[in-house]
Design a protein around this motif. Structure first.
Motif, mmCIF file in Angstrom:
data_model
loop_
_atom_site.group_PDB
_atom_site.id
_atom_site.type_symbol
_atom_site.label_atom_id
_atom_site.label_comp_id
_atom_site.label_asym_id
_atom_site.label_seq_id
_atom_site.Cartn_x
_atom_site.Cartn_y
_atom_site.Cartn_z
ATOM 1 N N MET A 1 0.849 -1.198 0.000
ATOM 2 C CA MET A 1 0.000 0.000 0.000
ATOM 3 C C MET A 1 0.884 1.248 0.000
ATOM 4 O O MET A 1 1.755 1.386 0.854
ATOM 5 N N PRO A 2 0.706 2.155 -0.988
ATOM 6 C CA PRO A 2 1.512 3.388 -1.044
ATOM 7 C C PRO A 2 1.402 4.191 0.245
ATOM 8 O O PRO A 2 0.407 4.091 0.970
ATOM 9 N N GLY A 3 2.430 5.018 0.492
ATOM 10 C CA GLY A 3 2.518 5.755 1.752
ATOM 11 C C GLY A 3 1.295 6.589 2.075
ATOM 12 O O GLY A 3 0.769 6.543 3.196
ATOM 13 N N ARG A 4 0.810 7.344 1.085
ATOM 14 C CA ARG A 4 -0.340 8.219 1.331
ATOM 15 C C ARG A 4 -1.601 7.403 1.606
ATOM 16 O O ARG A 4 -2.396 7.741 2.480
ATOM 17 N N LYS A 6 -1.693 4.403 2.894
ATOM 18 C CA LYS A 6 -1.550 3.807 4.224
ATOM 19 C C LYS A 6 -1.857 4.837 5.304
ATOM 20 O O LYS A 6 -2.514 4.538 6.313
ATOM 21 N N PHE A 7 -1.394 6.066 5.102
ATOM 22 C CA PHE A 7 -1.654 7.138 6.060
ATOM 23 C C PHE A 7 -3.157 7.401 6.173
ATOM 24 O O PHE A 7 -3.702 7.535 7.274
ATOM 25 N N GLN A 8 -3.846 7.461 5.029
ATOM 26 C CA GLN A 8 -5.277 7.693 5.040
ATOM 27 C C GLN A 8 -6.014 6.533 5.702
ATOM 28 O O GLN A 8 -6.983 6.739 6.450
ATOM 29 N N TYR A 9 -5.525 5.328 5.451
ATOM 30 C CA TYR A 9 -6.121 4.145 6.088
ATOM 31 C C TYR A 9 -5.995 4.237 7.609
ATOM 32 O O TYR A 9 -6.942 3.949 8.342
ATOM 33 N N ASP A 10 -4.823 4.660 8.074
ATOM 34 C CA ASP A 10 -4.588 4.786 9.518
ATOM 35 C C ASP A 10 -5.464 5.882 10.121
ATOM 36 O O ASP A 10 -5.978 5.739 11.235
ATOM 37 N N LEU A 11 -5.627 6.985 9.398
ATOM 38 C CA LEU A 11 -6.510 8.055 9.877
ATOM 39 C C LEU A 11 -7.952 7.551 10.005
ATOM 40 O O LEU A 11 -8.651 7.873 10.969
ATOM 41 N N ASN A 12 -8.389 6.768 9.031
ATOM 42 C CA ASN A 12 -9.741 6.207 9.080
ATOM 43 C C ASN A 12 -9.888 5.234 10.246
ATOM 44 O O ASN A 12 -10.945 5.196 10.903
ATOM 45 N N THR A 13 -8.833 4.471 10.498
ATOM 46 C CA THR A 13 -8.858 3.535 11.627
ATOM 47 C C THR A 13 -8.960 4.294 12.940
ATOM 48 O O THR A 13 -9.699 3.906 13.850
ATOM 49 N N LEU A 14 -8.230 5.395 13.019
ATOM 50 C CA LEU A 14 -8.268 6.247 14.204
ATOM 51 C C LEU A 14 -9.692 6.771 14.432
ATOM 52 O O LEU A 14 -10.216 6.732 15.556
ATOM 53 N N MET A 64 -1.436 5.105 18.702
ATOM 54 C CA MET A 64 -1.485 5.161 17.246
ATOM 55 C C MET A 64 -1.264 6.587 16.743
ATOM 56 O O MET A 64 -0.548 6.814 15.750
ATOM 57 N N ALA A 65 -1.854 7.552 17.422
ATOM 58 C CA ALA A 65 -1.715 8.954 17.025
ATOM 59 C C ALA A 65 -0.264 9.419 17.145
ATOM 60 O O ALA A 65 0.261 10.082 16.243
ATOM 61 N N ILE A 66 0.372 9.076 18.246
ATOM 62 C CA ILE A 66 1.770 9.469 18.460
ATOM 63 C C ILE A 66 2.662 8.849 17.386
ATOM 64 O O ILE A 66 3.568 9.498 16.849
#
Length: 219
Positions: A1-4, A6-14, A64-66
């Motif tokens: 998964m490309p970096g951006r 993956k970042f968006q996925y993590d934000l959605n998980t948050l 996760m946020a940190i």
């Protein structure tokens, strides 16, 4: 998964974890008032035990946020999304604690008959619970109009709080034998009033997320 991605996925998980905490908190408050009205000590004990799930999720969100800040070094809106997630998670954890405190008051009252129906307390709960639900909807949709509406509802809770406190204090004159119960009911009112304040704080977080500025919606 490309970096951006993956970042968006993590934000959605948050975000999803925050919605989950919100749901657990809303359920805890409903159960706490039901236990109080029915003087169900076993249900009150369950609420205290179930609070561990909220604490675990709060820790997961903070960790996760940190990690996201450290790894992704986000800026502007993305950074605000993470900061607001931490803030809202902390608010929800405190709100769940108020539900636990109400459960503890129920245990302290025990099976002593309630000195009066808890009509106003239930109405405060109804409004506070709706404030929580709508504040999370405002967060999820990044809707500042809805967030402001939530803050405006806090006045209703404050008015009911003042009225109920006065009525309970009046009972101290001829119900001295029930002082312990009156004290606990006064505390329950205070917990609900603070619960609503924290829902307003979540709405303030929505304003910060969208506008990039801090607004005091409690004033």
């Amino acid at each position: 998964m490309p970096g951006r991605e993956k970042f968006q996925y993590d934000l959605n998980t948050l975000r999803d974890k925050l919605i989950e905490i919100g749901s657990l908190t809303e359920i805890a408050l409903s159960k706490a008032i039901d236990a109080l009205e029915k003087q169900n000590v076993d249900r009150a004990l369950e609420i205290m035990e179930e609070d561990k799930a909220v604490d675990i999720l709060d820790e997961e969100i903070n960790d996760m946020a940190i990690l996201l800040i450290a790894k992704q070094q986000p800026v502007a809106t993305d950074l605000r999304r993470i900061i607001v997630a931490i803030k809202i998670s902390n608010e929800l954890e405190r709100m769940a604690d108020f539900a636990v405190n109400i459960a503890k008051s129920t245990i302290r009252i025990g099976d002593e008959p309630l000195i009066k129906p808890i009509i106003h307390i239930k109405e405060m709960t109804k409004i506070s619970s709706k404030m929580l639900s709508l504040s999370l909807k405002a967060y999820n949709e990044e809707d500042v109009v809805l967030a402001k509406n939530v803050a405006d509802m806090d006045d209703q809770v404050d008015n009911l709080y003042g009225q109920t406190i006065r009525e309970l204090l009046e009972l101290t004159y001829d119900k001295r034998e029930s002082m312990q119960q009156i004290t606990q009911l006064l505390l329950v009112c205070r917990y609900l009033e603070r619960f609503a304040d924290h829902a307003t704080n979540i709405s303030e977080g929505v304003f910060y997320l969208v506008k990039g500025r801090h607004y005091d919606l409690n004033s």
